[in-house]
Design an enzyme around this catalytic site. Sequence first.
Site, PDB file in Angstrom:
ATOM      1  N   SER A   1     -13.249  31.347 -58.646  1.00  0.00           N
ATOM      2  CA  SER A   1     -14.258  30.905 -59.262  1.00  0.00           C
ATOM      3  C   SER A   1     -15.674  31.215 -58.511  1.00  0.00           C
ATOM      4  O   SER A   1     -15.877  32.380 -58.546  1.00  0.00           O
ATOM      5  CB  SER A   1     -14.157  29.360 -59.315  1.00  0.00           C
ATOM      6  OG  SER A   1     -14.821  28.699 -60.153  1.00  0.00           O
ATOM      7  N   MET A   2     -16.299  30.443 -57.796  1.00  0.00           N
ATOM      8  CA  MET A   2     -17.200  30.895 -56.969  1.00  0.00           C
ATOM      9  C   MET A   2     -17.052  31.715 -55.822  1.00  0.00           C
ATOM     10  O   MET A   2     -17.807  32.614 -55.423  1.00  0.00           O
ATOM     11  CB  MET A   2     -17.805  29.675 -56.202  1.00  0.00           C
ATOM     12  CG  MET A   2     -19.235  30.086 -55.331  1.00  0.00           C
ATOM     13  SD  MET A   2     -19.939  28.635 -54.371  1.00  0.00           S
ATOM     14  CE  MET A   2     -18.819  28.322 -53.067  1.00  0.00           C
TER      15      MET A   2
END
Length: 253
Positions: free
Chosen positions: A89-90
């Site tokens: 994700s991030m």
Amino acid sequence: MVRQPWDVECPDAPVRLFCLPWAGGSAVVYQRSWPRALAPDIDVHAVELPGRGMEFGEPLVRRAEPLLDLLAARVAPLVDRPYAIFGHSMGAMLGLELTRRLVAAGHPEPIRMFLSGSGVPGRRPRSAERPLHELPENEFREWLRRTGGTPAEVFDNPELLDMVSPLLRADFELCDAYRYTPAAPFGCPVTAIGGDNDPYVPVASLAEWAEVTTGPFDRLVLTGGHFAFQEHLERVHAFVGAALRSAVRGLTH
């Protein structure tokens, strides 16, 4: 640094794997299982971010540029041997941009990149809805509960939730402010990992990562949602381990 009971060090391993956490995550999400699962021939370095874990008390960083400058300075001395990147994700965005910085500074490319729970960052049109980090606290916490990325026990501990909420807001602000810039592709193999029922990252969007490399590209699609890789850790460990061992063998032939 305080040694943790799950710590496994493999200083003589032929390859290092740098693992970058998702929004609200810390190095500990990798430290508890990844080093032991991939030892002894893969040296796992879980990358810590300011304001959490061993960096607790450090100011939170709300923009990608200064955070990436910090991470690159810390990681650069450790790419003295073949290395790989894993980010969820991030962490996928941070992994991509960290690799760009390392290569721009004259370091070799990773032998493989594993980018999970994300399409190419910034590709999706921005929502007209209010940014997550600007939501009133009660709405923000309800969103966290619905999405399932925050452990249930956090919601049972008001003091812990009070600590986690600002950290998550800072990370979401960083992601919202980030702007993707196309650049020359890498030549290393890239694997995109995702869940077949991820409400934020459709399986089709995993294919976007093919544009960041001229080398081999593949996908690992798992059953589940945004954190499907956490639900299938043994399979992910086996996949990552096999890919890196094969890559190292290729370097010696």
